[in-house]
Design an enzyme around this catalytic site. Structure first.
Site, mmCIF file in Angstrom:
data_model
loop_
_atom_site.group_PDB
_atom_site.id
_atom_site.type_symbol
_atom_site.label_atom_id
_atom_site.label_comp_id
_atom_site.label_asym_id
_atom_site.label_seq_id
_atom_site.Cartn_x
_atom_site.Cartn_y
_atom_site.Cartn_z
ATOM 1 N N TYR A 18 -10.637 -0.392 10.818
ATOM 2 C CA TYR A 18 -11.991 0.073 10.154
ATOM 3 C C TYR A 18 -12.189 -0.954 9.160
ATOM 4 O O TYR A 18 -13.114 -0.718 8.283
ATOM 5 C CB TYR A 18 -11.995 1.600 9.906
ATOM 6 C CG TYR A 18 -10.512 2.039 9.078
ATOM 7 C CD1 TYR A 18 -10.623 1.574 7.693
ATOM 8 C CD2 TYR A 18 -9.547 2.744 9.542
ATOM 9 C CE1 TYR A 18 -9.509 2.261 7.220
ATOM 10 C CE2 TYR A 18 -8.588 3.128 8.919
ATOM 11 C CZ TYR A 18 -8.273 2.612 7.653
ATOM 12 O OH TYR A 18 -7.222 3.208 6.864
ATOM 13 N N LYS A 19 -11.425 -2.014 8.636
ATOM 14 C CA LYS A 19 -11.590 -2.738 7.682
ATOM 15 C C LYS A 19 -12.573 -3.859 8.184
ATOM 16 O O LYS A 19 -13.528 -3.657 8.518
ATOM 17 C CB LYS A 19 -10.337 -3.281 6.740
ATOM 18 C CG LYS A 19 -9.879 -1.881 6.028
ATOM 19 C CD LYS A 19 -8.472 -2.336 5.689
ATOM 20 C CE LYS A 19 -8.217 -0.870 4.801
ATOM 21 N NZ LYS A 19 -6.506 -0.902 4.651
ATOM 22 N N ASP B 254 2.299 -5.198 8.122
ATOM 23 C CA ASP B 254 1.227 -4.486 8.098
ATOM 24 C C ASP B 254 -0.042 -5.433 8.031
ATOM 25 O O ASP B 254 -0.230 -6.041 7.007
ATOM 26 C CB ASP B 254 1.380 -3.547 7.107
ATOM 27 C CG ASP B 254 0.109 -2.728 6.751
ATOM 28 O OD1 ASP B 254 -1.052 -2.999 7.159
ATOM 29 O OD2 ASP B 254 0.104 -1.454 6.167
ATOM 30 N N ARG C 3 -12.270 -5.325 -6.339
ATOM 31 C CA ARG C 3 -12.343 -6.070 -5.182
ATOM 32 C C ARG C 3 -13.492 -6.457 -4.610
ATOM 33 O O ARG C 3 -14.402 -5.344 -4.491
ATOM 34 C CB ARG C 3 -11.364 -5.017 -4.340
ATOM 35 C CG ARG C 3 -10.062 -5.031 -4.550
ATOM 36 C CD ARG C 3 -9.251 -4.685 -3.422
ATOM 37 N NE ARG C 3 -9.622 -3.418 -2.739
ATOM 38 C CZ ARG C 3 -9.010 -2.461 -1.733
ATOM 39 N NH1 ARG C 3 -8.020 -3.215 -1.192
ATOM 40 N NH2 ARG C 3 -9.762 -1.661 -1.278
ATOM 41 N N PHE D 294 0.740 -1.127 -0.080
ATOM 42 C CA PHE D 294 -0.079 0.052 -0.061
ATOM 43 C C PHE D 294 1.090 1.170 -0.025
ATOM 44 O O PHE D 294 1.906 1.278 0.808
ATOM 45 C CB PHE D 294 -0.929 -0.023 1.316
ATOM 46 C CG PHE D 294 -1.861 0.853 1.395
ATOM 47 C CD1 PHE D 294 -3.045 0.554 0.600
ATOM 48 C CD2 PHE D 294 -2.041 1.995 2.272
ATOM 49 C CE1 PHE D 294 -4.072 1.686 0.661
ATOM 50 C CE2 PHE D 294 -3.083 2.739 2.232
ATOM 51 C CZ PHE D 294 -4.218 2.579 1.401
#
Ligand SMILES: *Cc1c(COP(=O)(O)O)cnc(C)c1O
Length: 427
Positions: free
Chosen positions: A235-236, A210, A387, A129
């Site tokens: 928050y995912k 990560d 996705r 990312f």
């Protein structure tokens, strides 16, 4: 397992699903099929209740809430660490909730990156990312080093995935620290964290991960694997809400080290209010907190984590794998051939896959728009990835089946051709 392509089969899988009651605990947007839980998980009633509870406590207790709230705000970072420990396979004191993901990355790199002599470089990969790469580059610049020379990026052979053997081959004696994602944000590949950690340590390299795309979806054994440090957003898959507090893990053998970015919230709790000028870090991961915990962004996580404790991460993983393999099966069966031309960019082996599936198509941007117009929420990642994250706690097998039918209908009717090729500012 044997799947078939009928709607009845999807409904049958839902009937047999032991986690099905959890869906009722979430606010699933009316009339939508939400397949974007890997970007922003949905709100649960449990998370809503603990957030509202904090607002009530603030109203009624004012500053007294730091100790009198339930759970107390003062110890909330540690408490949320303890509740997440089973999700990452760590001891309670090895995890703390604090700050944001990228800030935690900075804080951990500034602690664990100790270039010495020839061993001065950082190892990462070209598929991570971008925020992680920006952070590593700026950490190198801060020390007067040159990212072009001192940040080594492992290359992907296919633009989607990484080979563990390529990563190991890049672990030279010039590498001081390695950082990799647990699950790659685009393809959904799950790396072999245990193997990479073992190989790094055999070469004297500190290694961190990560885990933003794995915590809450994939079980981990960070302690048993002796991973040095890790961090993730909540928050995912952990459904803590937009910008929710992040978390980090530090292996206990590093306790007592001086954190690179010290602040009073990392002071040992029993003496924090002595207000002395010599910093004494908490003898645990809590030492890596920096400033006052953001209680409003931490409160929903407290409710959400109770839901995970009830469901159990192993059951979450089992259903997640079933959902993603079913999705891959349906894409293969229904959408692979012309005129559909979709393909799957995610590894097919269960042990190499996180919680989402990268469905690829050269017209992915416009197909995502057409999906949204049909009430399916995906997200787009350049250059060609749709996705789709069927989330174990709130998605159904029927959601997966219907999503694939929508994709088929979009191509059958050319619906995507009505949309522009540019993506929105947030995709
Ligand atoms: C989501 C995500 C982040 C997010 O970082 P923030 O600081 O929370 O914006 C970072 N790294 C990875 C790999 C991610 O998937």
């Amino acid at each position: 397992m044997g799947f078939d392509t009928t709607e009845g089969f999807a409904l049958e899988l839902d009937r047999k699903d032991g986690l099905r009651p959890f869906r009722e605990r979430f606010y699933v947007p009316q009339g939508k099929i939400y397949m974007d839980g890997n970007s922003l998980g949905l709100l649960s009633r449990d998370a809503e209740a603990t957030l509202l509870n904090v607002l009530r406590e603030w109203k009624e207790l004012g500053i007294g809430g730091w100790l009198a709230a339930e759970p107390s705000w003062f110890y909330l970072g540690e408490e949320l660490g303890k509740l997440q420990a089973p999700l990452v396979g760590a001891a309670p004191e090895e995890v703390v909730a604090t700050s944001s993901t990228t800030v935690n990355l900075h804080s951990l790199i500034s602690t664990f990156y100790r270039p010495e002599g020839r061993r001065g470089k950082i190892l990462a990969d070209e598929l991570n990312f971008p925020s992680d790469i920006y952070a590593l580059q700026s950490q190198l610049r801060l020390r007067g080093l040159d990212p072009a020379a001192d940040l080594v990026l492992v290359k992907s052979r296919d633009g989607r995935t990484l080979e563990e053997e390529d990563i190991v081959a890049a672990m030279s004696e010039e590498i001081a620290l390695a950082l990799f994602p647990s699950v790659l944000y685009r393809s959904g590949q799950l790396l072999d964290i245990e193997r990479l950690t073992r190989e790094a340590h055999a070469r004297g390299i500190i290694i961190g991960f990560d885990c933003s795309h794995s915590v809450g979806s994939v079980p981990h054994q960070l302690s048993a694997w002796e991973v040095d440090f890790a961090f993730w957003c909540t928050y995912k898959y952990l459904n803590s809400g937009p910008g929710g507090i992040a978390s980090l893990y530090v292996n206990r053998r590093h306790f007592g080290r001086q954190p690179g970015l010290a602040g009073w919230w990392g002071y040992r709790k029993d003496r924090q209010f002595d207000m002395r000028l010599e910093f004494e870090p908490a003898p645990s991961a809590a030492g890596w907190q920096i400033g006052t915990i953001n209680i409003l962004s931490a409160a929903p996580l407290y409710g959400s984590l109770h839901l995970f404790a009830e469901a159990g991460i192993d059951r979450v993983r089992a259903k997640s794998l079933q959902l993603t393999s079913y999705l891959i099966y349906l894409v293969d069966e229904t959408l692979a051939k012309p005129p559909y031309n979709f393909s799957v960019g995610t590894p097919r082996e269960d042990g190499r896959r996180g919680g989402h599936v990268a469905v690829e198509h050269e017209d992915a941007v416009r197909i995502c728009e057409a999906l949204r117009a049909r009430g399916v929420i995906p997200d787009f990642r350049p250059p060609s990835v749709i996705r789709l994250a069927p989330v174990a706690l709130y998605n159904t097998f029927h959601d997966v089946w219907r999503t694939v039918q929508h994709l088929k209908a979009i191509i059958d009717r050319g619906e995507h051709e009505r949309f522009h090729r540019e993506r929105d500012a947030v995709s």
